[in-house]
Design a protein around this motif. Structure first.
Motif, PDB file in Angstrom:
ATOM      1  N   GLY A 149       1.595   7.106 -12.744  1.00 56.69           N
ATOM      2  CA  GLY A 149       1.388   7.342 -14.169  1.00 56.69           C
ATOM      3  C   GLY A 149       1.850   6.227 -15.090  1.00 56.69           C
ATOM      4  N   GLU A 150       2.278   5.095 -14.554  1.00 56.27           N
ATOM      5  CA  GLU A 150       2.852   4.048 -15.397  1.00 56.27           C
ATOM      6  C   GLU A 150       1.851   3.479 -16.400  1.00 56.27           C
ATOM      7  N   LEU A 151       0.611   3.289 -16.016  1.00 52.77           N
ATOM      8  CA  LEU A 151      -0.374   2.785 -16.985  1.00 52.77           C
ATOM      9  C   LEU A 151      -0.667   3.825 -18.064  1.00 52.77           C
ATOM     10  N   LEU A 152      -0.672   5.091 -17.702  1.00 52.87           N
ATOM     11  CA  LEU A 152      -0.852   6.136 -18.713  1.00 52.87           C
ATOM     12  C   LEU A 152       0.294   6.111 -19.716  1.00 52.87           C
ATOM     13  N   ASP A 153       1.519   5.970 -19.213  1.00 49.62           N
ATOM     14  CA  ASP A 153       2.681   5.890 -20.104  1.00 49.62           C
ATOM     15  C   ASP A 153       2.592   4.676 -21.015  1.00 49.62           C
ATOM     16  N   LEU A 154       2.074   3.572 -20.493  1.00 48.05           N
ATOM     17  CA  LEU A 154       1.958   2.333 -21.256  1.00 48.05           C
ATOM     18  C   LEU A 154       1.107   2.501 -22.507  1.00 48.05           C
ATOM     19  N   VAL A 155      -0.003   3.197 -22.392  1.00 48.19           N
ATOM     20  CA  VAL A 155      -0.938   3.293 -23.519  1.00 48.19           C
ATOM     21  C   VAL A 155      -0.733   4.537 -24.381  1.00 48.19           C
ATOM     22  N   ARG A 156       0.073   5.471 -23.908  1.00 51.55           N
ATOM     23  CA  ARG A 156       0.257   6.752 -24.614  1.00 51.55           C
ATOM     24  C   ARG A 156       0.636   6.517 -26.077  1.00 51.55           C
ATOM     25  N   GLY A 157      -0.109   7.138 -26.975  1.00 55.18           N
ATOM     26  CA  GLY A 157       0.156   7.049 -28.404  1.00 55.18           C
ATOM     27  C   GLY A 157      -0.379   5.788 -29.060  1.00 55.18           C
ATOM     28  N   GLN A 158      -0.969   4.884 -28.284  1.00 54.77           N
ATOM     29  CA  GLN A 158      -1.486   3.630 -28.835  1.00 54.77           C
ATOM     30  C   GLN A 158      -2.975   3.435 -28.579  1.00 54.77           C
ATOM     31  N   LEU A 159      -3.419   3.786 -27.372  1.00 51.27           N
ATOM     32  CA  LEU A 159      -4.823   3.625 -26.994  1.00 51.27           C
ATOM     33  C   LEU A 159      -5.338   4.958 -26.468  1.00 51.27           C
ATOM     34  N   ARG A 160      -6.636   5.179 -26.627  1.00 49.63           N
ATOM     35  CA  ARG A 160      -7.283   6.383 -26.096  1.00 49.63           C
ATOM     36  C   ARG A 160      -7.803   6.083 -24.692  1.00 49.63           C
ATOM     37  N   VAL A 161      -7.391   6.870 -23.726  1.00 50.11           N
ATOM     38  CA  VAL A 161      -7.784   6.658 -22.336  1.00 50.11           C
ATOM     39  C   VAL A 161      -9.250   7.046 -22.153  1.00 50.11           C
ATOM     40  N   ILE A 162     -10.021   6.125 -21.630  1.00 49.37           N
ATOM     41  CA  ILE A 162     -11.414   6.381 -21.282  1.00 49.37           C
ATOM     42  C   ILE A 162     -11.485   6.849 -19.833  1.00 49.37           C
ATOM     43  N   ALA A 163     -10.734   6.166 -18.957  1.00 43.91           N
ATOM     44  CA  ALA A 163     -10.687   6.536 -17.542  1.00 43.91           C
ATOM     45  C   ALA A 163      -9.393   6.013 -16.944  1.00 43.91           C
ATOM     46  N   TYR A 164      -8.924   6.718 -15.918  1.00 40.99           N
ATOM     47  CA  TYR A 164      -7.690   6.350 -15.241  1.00 40.99           C
ATOM     48  C   TYR A 164      -7.803   6.768 -13.778  1.00 40.99           C
ATOM     49  N   GLU A 165      -7.319   5.913 -12.886  1.00 42.11           N
ATOM     50  CA  GLU A 165      -7.261   6.247 -11.472  1.00 42.11           C
ATOM     51  C   GLU A 165      -5.945   5.748 -10.897  1.00 42.11           C
ATOM     52  N   ASP A 166      -5.408   6.502  -9.966  1.00 41.69           N
ATOM     53  CA  ASP A 166      -4.241   6.120  -9.176  1.00 41.69           C
ATOM     54  C   ASP A 166      -4.589   6.566  -7.770  1.00 41.69           C
ATOM     55  N   ARG A 167      -5.027   5.598  -6.937  1.00 46.06           N
ATOM     56  CA  ARG A 167      -5.603   6.013  -5.659  1.00 46.06           C
ATOM     57  C   ARG A 167      -5.485   4.954  -4.588  1.00 46.06           C
TER      58      ARG A 167
END
Length: 185
Positions: A149-167
């Motif tokens: 989840g580190e990339l999600l935490d990085l953008v939280r509150g600043q950018l809108r997530v279009i897509a995310y994968e951790d795989r």
């Protein structure tokens, strides 16, 4: 050092990341793109062929020499910056880009500056190794592996997530985390 050159074909480069190719629909000719830790320029070539104005940054002047080999095939200018991202100051103060691209690179002290470099309406496309990679290859040092989840935490509150994968990917075997996110205009 800034070296203005013009886009064309690179010799002996690897294909673009499938994650970048997947989000090609978000890109338009004329956009200002930053390819951070660009290496020999496989994405510089791919972006410039699509009409983006690319700023390519890497600490390895030898790797950037391959980017310099680009021939004048069109009018898309490329700006090359030799900069040690880990030991020197941020090389692009106050600059923002329509696309910020990072692949296979992680230096946590830069993460806030990377997000701040995304212009209003701009996109961050980030893909690098994640925890688990140490079981299948390099890098093995946890300092260079994203936590869950580190990339999600990085953008939280600043950018809108279009897509995310951790795989885990099969060929070649690797663990990755990747995100595509947009800053609201």
């Amino acid at each position: 050092m800034t070296i203005p050159i013009h886009a064309g074909g690179l010799h002996g480069t690897n294909p673009a990341s499938p994650w970048l190719e997947r989000w090609a629909e978000l890109l338009r000719p004329g956009m200002r793109a930053l390819d951070l830790a660009c290496g020999a320029g496989r994405h510089v070539r791919w972006l410039s062929e699509r009409g983006l104005h690319v700023t390519a940054v890497d600490r390895d002047a030898t790797a950037l020499a391959e980017v310099q080999a680009l021939q004048r095939d069109n009018d898309t200018a490329i700006e090359l910056l030799v900069a040690d991202l880990e030991a020197g100051p941020w090389p692009l103060p106050e600059r923002q880009f329509d696309l910020v691209l990072v692949t296979n690179y992680l230096w946590r002290p830069l993460l806030p500056q990377i997000v701040a470099s995304v212009a209003p309406g701009g996109v961050l496309i980030y893909e690098t190794f994640a925890l688990g990679q140490e079981t299948v290859g390099r890098p093995r040092n946890p300092e260079f592996l994203l936590q869950p989840g580190e990339l999600l935490d990085l953008v939280r509150g600043q950018l809108r997530v279009i897509a995310y994968e951790d795989r885990q990917l099969a060929a070649p075997p690797r663990f990755v985390q990747r995100i595509a996110a947009r800053r609201e205009a």
